[in-house]
Scaffold this active site. Sequence first.
Site, mmCIF file in Angstrom:
data_model
loop_
_atom_site.group_PDB
_atom_site.id
_atom_site.type_symbol
_atom_site.label_atom_id
_atom_site.label_comp_id
_atom_site.label_asym_id
_atom_site.label_seq_id
_atom_site.Cartn_x
_atom_site.Cartn_y
_atom_site.Cartn_z
ATOM 1 N N ASP A 2 0.782 -1.224 0.000
ATOM 2 C CA ASP A 2 0.000 0.000 0.000
ATOM 3 C C ASP A 2 0.817 1.278 0.000
ATOM 4 O O ASP A 2 1.833 1.348 0.686
ATOM 5 C CB ASP A 2 -0.838 0.033 1.282
ATOM 6 C CG ASP A 2 -2.267 -0.282 0.995
ATOM 7 O OD1 ASP A 2 -2.812 0.368 0.112
ATOM 8 O OD2 ASP A 2 -2.784 -1.197 1.644
ATOM 9 N N ASN A 50 -10.010 -4.686 -6.415
ATOM 10 C CA ASN A 50 -9.293 -3.682 -7.222
ATOM 11 C C ASN A 50 -9.913 -3.464 -8.603
ATOM 12 O O ASN A 50 -9.594 -2.491 -9.291
ATOM 13 C CB ASN A 50 -7.805 -4.038 -7.371
ATOM 14 C CG ASN A 50 -6.979 -3.751 -6.130
ATOM 15 O OD1 ASN A 50 -5.969 -4.387 -5.863
ATOM 16 N ND2 ASN A 50 -7.401 -2.765 -5.342
HETATM 17 C C1 FPP Z 1 -1.516 -0.381 -3.572
HETATM 18 O O1 FPP Z 1 -1.246 1.007 -3.626
HETATM 19 C C2 FPP Z 1 -0.957 -1.075 -4.702
HETATM 20 C C3 FPP Z 1 -1.665 -1.765 -5.632
HETATM 21 C C4 FPP Z 1 -3.146 -1.864 -5.569
HETATM 22 C C5 FPP Z 1 -1.044 -2.422 -6.791
HETATM 23 C C6 FPP Z 1 0.270 -3.131 -6.572
HETATM 24 C C7 FPP Z 1 0.620 -3.858 -7.822
HETATM 25 C C8 FPP Z 1 1.667 -3.604 -8.620
HETATM 26 C C9 FPP Z 1 2.688 -2.578 -8.251
HETATM 27 C C10 FPP Z 1 1.829 -4.324 -9.964
HETATM 28 C C11 FPP Z 1 2.258 -5.756 -9.896
HETATM 29 C C12 FPP Z 1 3.506 -5.928 -9.152
HETATM 30 C C13 FPP Z 1 4.137 -7.094 -8.845
HETATM 31 C C14 FPP Z 1 5.394 -7.039 -8.096
HETATM 32 C C15 FPP Z 1 3.617 -8.419 -9.199
HETATM 33 P P1 FPP Z 1 -2.441 2.047 -3.778
HETATM 34 O O2 FPP Z 1 -2.658 2.315 -5.224
HETATM 35 O O3 FPP Z 1 -3.640 1.559 -3.060
HETATM 36 O O4 FPP Z 1 -1.819 3.309 -3.102
HETATM 37 P P2 FPP Z 1 -2.600 4.440 -2.309
HETATM 38 O O5 FPP Z 1 -3.328 3.751 -1.180
HETATM 39 O O6 FPP Z 1 -1.512 5.347 -1.827
HETATM 40 O O7 FPP Z 1 -3.536 5.097 -3.288
#
Ligand code: FPP
Length: 222
Positions: A2, A50
């Site tokens: 996150d 998501n």
């Molecule tokens: C959470 O941050 C992150 C995600 C929902 C996506 C994570 C996935 C990747 C980076 C791609 C695939 C990677 C691998 C290593 C397989 P957020 O967007 O919720 O952040 P925020 O809470 O600050 O908005």
Amino acid sequence: MDGNGRWAKARRLPRVAGHRRGVQAAREVVRAAGDLGLEVLTLYAFSSENWRRPAEEISDLMGLLRRFIVDDIDELADAGVRLRVIGDYQAFQPDVVRLIDGAIARTASNGKTTLVIALNYGSHNELARGARLLAERVQRGEMAPSEITAETLSEALYTADLPPVDLLIRTSGERRLSNFLLWQTAYAELLFVDTLWPDFGKVELAAALQDFGRRERRFGGL
Ligand code: FPP
């Protein structure tokens, strides 16, 4: 993982830039997990919730996932990492499914560290799916209802052959489990850190393990 979005926002960058840095952090943490002798590392990359994000962000995440598998599979395979995926990743585009299946097959006999990536994963769906699988076995006469136990349900989950979670780390100051491994974390130690995922690396992982080492775990005993 996150905090990618907030990391980008703080720099006036598009959210995808935060996810890109998130992949770099994941790379570093996977390497560190091997160096620190972790048996299993699970990364929550895409939840079943998501899909509610804008189509463009979902497409960016799929692109990053593709690139991660294509670019990193050699290094992961050479480092003795076994890749596993939990969640209904079959719902992804066929080329992504093929890439994932190829990477899983290629690393299946590795044994140093297991990297589990949670993709289109949600605990509620996983538990409902497990219950359904057991019900179907009962219906086929392969097992009796009395054989539905904590053990047989565990074996019907995506994580069947994986150990229970010892330590769950949630980054970016959120203090929720958000439908992640609810069954498997029954006795897990929980660690909530304010660090945004793109800033989480080897130092932060080592500190988390030190914190874990100081916890007294009783598993319901004395
Ligand atoms: C959470 O941050 C992150 C995600 C929902 C996506 C994570 C996935 C990747 C980076 C791609 C695939 C990677 C691998 C290593 C397989 P957020 O967007 O919720 O952040 P925020 O809470 O600050 O908005």
